[in-house]
Write a protein that holds these residues in place. Structure first.
Motif, mmCIF file in Angstrom:
data_model
loop_
_atom_site.group_PDB
_atom_site.id
_atom_site.type_symbol
_atom_site.label_atom_id
_atom_site.label_comp_id
_atom_site.label_asym_id
_atom_site.label_seq_id
_atom_site.Cartn_x
_atom_site.Cartn_y
_atom_site.Cartn_z
ATOM 1 N N ALA A 8 0.830 -1.213 0.000
ATOM 2 C CA ALA A 8 0.000 0.000 0.000
ATOM 3 C C ALA A 8 0.855 1.251 0.000
ATOM 4 N N ALA A 9 1.970 1.224 0.734
ATOM 5 C CA ALA A 9 2.851 2.390 0.788
ATOM 6 C C ALA A 9 3.470 2.676 -0.577
ATOM 7 N N ASN A 10 3.850 1.633 -1.284
ATOM 8 C CA ASN A 10 4.379 1.811 -2.633
ATOM 9 C C ASN A 10 3.334 2.406 -3.565
ATOM 10 N N CYS A 11 2.103 1.945 -3.415
ATOM 11 C CA CYS A 11 1.016 2.426 -4.279
ATOM 12 C C CYS A 11 0.664 3.887 -4.007
ATOM 13 N N THR A 12 0.928 4.348 -2.798
ATOM 14 C CA THR A 12 0.600 5.731 -2.444
ATOM 15 C C THR A 12 1.795 6.667 -2.551
ATOM 16 N N GLY A 13 2.927 6.159 -3.059
ATOM 17 C CA GLY A 13 4.050 7.033 -3.364
ATOM 18 C C GLY A 13 5.018 7.321 -2.234
ATOM 19 N N TRP A 14 5.034 6.494 -1.201
ATOM 20 C CA TRP A 14 6.020 6.688 -0.136
ATOM 21 C C TRP A 14 7.427 6.481 -0.683
ATOM 22 N N THR A 15 8.392 7.201 -0.101
ATOM 23 C CA THR A 15 9.789 6.977 -0.460
ATOM 24 C C THR A 15 10.266 5.667 0.163
ATOM 25 N N GLN A 16 11.329 5.104 -0.408
ATOM 26 C CA GLN A 16 11.860 3.854 0.120
ATOM 27 C C GLN A 16 12.406 4.026 1.536
ATOM 28 N N ASN A 17 12.964 5.193 1.829
ATOM 29 C CA ASN A 17 13.463 5.441 3.190
ATOM 30 C C ASN A 17 12.312 5.470 4.198
ATOM 31 N N LYS A 18 11.213 6.104 3.817
ATOM 32 C CA LYS A 18 10.039 6.165 4.710
ATOM 33 C C LYS A 18 9.457 4.781 4.913
ATOM 34 N N ILE A 19 9.400 3.991 3.839
ATOM 35 C CA ILE A 19 8.883 2.623 3.931
ATOM 36 C C ILE A 19 9.758 1.779 4.851
ATOM 37 N N ALA A 20 11.072 1.872 4.680
ATOM 38 C CA ALA A 20 11.990 1.086 5.495
ATOM 39 C C ALA A 20 11.877 1.452 6.972
ATOM 40 N N THR A 21 11.747 2.738 7.256
ATOM 41 C CA THR A 21 11.613 3.196 8.650
ATOM 42 C C THR A 21 10.324 2.652 9.275
ATOM 43 N N ARG A 22 9.239 2.722 8.527
ATOM 44 C CA ARG A 22 7.954 2.255 9.050
ATOM 45 C C ARG A 22 7.976 0.739 9.265
ATOM 46 N N ILE A 23 8.578 0.001 8.340
ATOM 47 C CA ILE A 23 8.654 -1.453 8.500
ATOM 48 C C ILE A 23 9.484 -1.820 9.722
ATOM 49 N N ASP A 24 10.574 -1.097 9.963
ATOM 50 C CA ASP A 24 11.376 -1.340 11.170
ATOM 51 C C ASP A 24 10.527 -1.129 12.427
ATOM 52 N N GLU A 25 9.723 -0.068 12.449
ATOM 53 C CA GLU A 25 8.852 0.204 13.598
ATOM 54 C C GLU A 25 7.864 -0.934 13.810
ATOM 55 N N LEU A 26 7.281 -1.415 12.711
ATOM 56 C CA LEU A 26 6.281 -2.469 12.820
ATOM 57 C C LEU A 26 6.898 -3.800 13.214
ATOM 58 N N CYS A 27 8.120 -4.072 12.743
ATOM 59 C CA CYS A 27 8.811 -5.300 13.155
ATOM 60 C C CYS A 27 9.001 -5.326 14.671
ATOM 61 N N GLN A 28 9.376 -4.190 15.229
ATOM 62 C CA GLN A 28 9.538 -4.113 16.681
ATOM 63 C C GLN A 28 8.190 -4.291 17.380
ATOM 64 N N LEU A 29 7.151 -3.715 16.790
ATOM 65 C CA LEU A 29 5.828 -3.772 17.407
ATOM 66 C C LEU A 29 5.305 -5.202 17.489
ATOM 67 N N VAL A 30 5.473 -5.982 16.404
ATOM 68 C CA VAL A 30 4.904 -7.333 16.357
ATOM 69 C C VAL A 30 5.948 -8.422 16.607
ATOM 70 N N ARG A 31 7.156 -8.016 16.904
ATOM 71 C CA ARG A 31 8.230 -8.944 17.280
ATOM 72 C C ARG A 31 8.611 -9.892 16.135
ATOM 73 N N MET A 32 8.916 -9.296 15.004
ATOM 74 C CA MET A 32 9.452 -10.058 13.878
ATOM 75 C C MET A 32 10.807 -9.499 13.490
ATOM 76 N N SER A 33 11.679 -10.346 12.991
ATOM 77 C CA SER A 33 13.024 -9.926 12.610
ATOM 78 C C SER A 33 13.062 -9.537 11.138
ATOM 79 N N SER A 34 14.106 -8.809 10.770
ATOM 80 C CA SER A 34 14.278 -8.412 9.375
ATOM 81 C C SER A 34 14.506 -9.630 8.488
ATOM 82 N N GLU A 35 15.074 -10.691 9.046
ATOM 83 C CA GLU A 35 15.286 -11.925 8.273
ATOM 84 C C GLU A 35 13.954 -12.618 7.984
#
Length: 243
Positions: free
Chosen positions: A99-126
């Protein structure tokens, strides 16, 4: 947040929802519960605009939602469908970022948000580099939740988010979901058939029966003071399983 006033829905000759009125408070978790075919998933679909009411009015932030308004309202909604609905040809990360790609988010913004969500739901980048077929049931549900939360929605709608999981994983995710709901302060509406789950996660329970609202109240009110013979029978049947 949401207000349904005398909303009904039929499919052909089959009435799924008789005229019902429900108020969903901002910042609270509301659970829609009842037996199969009671109309709870239809209510959730009405809240997304995936189906439109035959009669009655739906309000969002005290504004009546017309047919042309749903596109704007959906931008404020995160939705987790039954089974998660991950695209099998995309990695978990690609599913989350869709959805973020479809709405024109930058890759840096997407990466930052995904990092936040990984911490929130306890998933690793791997883990989020894997394809859905390589994820466990619990991991898939976490990814589905991350995807729904990616755009920081004001409302989170979940349709049986834990229904297909084994009891141990379900127990673990119930704890995590309650913590996530409380930390985010987002308005949450979830469908479940499990009264103990609803009581654990929700501030308000809407008990549905055959397309009617049987009772609305706090978990304690539903469990301790069911207001009709049917509600009493429903609560007793759940207690037999729980006890």
């Amino acid at each position: 947040m949401y207000r349904l006033e005398q909303v009904s829905k039929s499919y052909g000759a089959t009435t799924v929802l008789h005229p019902i009125s429900i108020q969903i408070q901002s910042g609270h978790t509301t659970a829609l519960i009842g037996p199969s075919g009671c109309g709870k998933t239809t209510v959730l679909r009405l809240l997304t605009g995936l189906v439109l009411p035959d009669e009655g009015v739906i309000y969002f932030d005290d504004h009546e939602i017309g047919k042309s308004d749903w596109e704007l309202v959906r931008q404020k909604i995160g939705y987790v469908i039954q089974g998660g609905g991950l695209f099998p040809h995309l990695t978990a990360m690609e599913n989350i970022a869709l959805a973020a790609n479809c709405t024109g988010w930058t890759q840096n913004k997407i990466a930052t948000r995904i990092d936040e969500l990984c911490q929130l739901v306890r998933m690793s980048s791997e883990q989020i580099m894997k394809y859905p077929k390589h994820l466990s049931g619990g991991q898939s549900q976490r990814v589905s939740l991350m995807r729904a939360l990616m755009l920081d929605p004001r409302v989170l709608l979940l349709d049986e988010p834990l229904g297909a999981l084994d009891p141990l994983i379900r127990f673990e995710l119930q704890d995590e979901l309650r913590e996530i709901f409380r930390s985010l302060g987002t308005t949450v509406v979830m469908v479940t058939h499990d009264l103990s789950e609803a009581a654990y996660l929700a501030d308000q329970i809407v008990l549905l029966n055959a397309g009617h609202v049987e009772q609305v109240g706090s978990p304690n009110e539903i469990l301790q003071r069911p207001q009709s013979a049917w509600a009493q029978k429903f609560v007793r049947s759940i207690r037999k399983v729980v006890n």
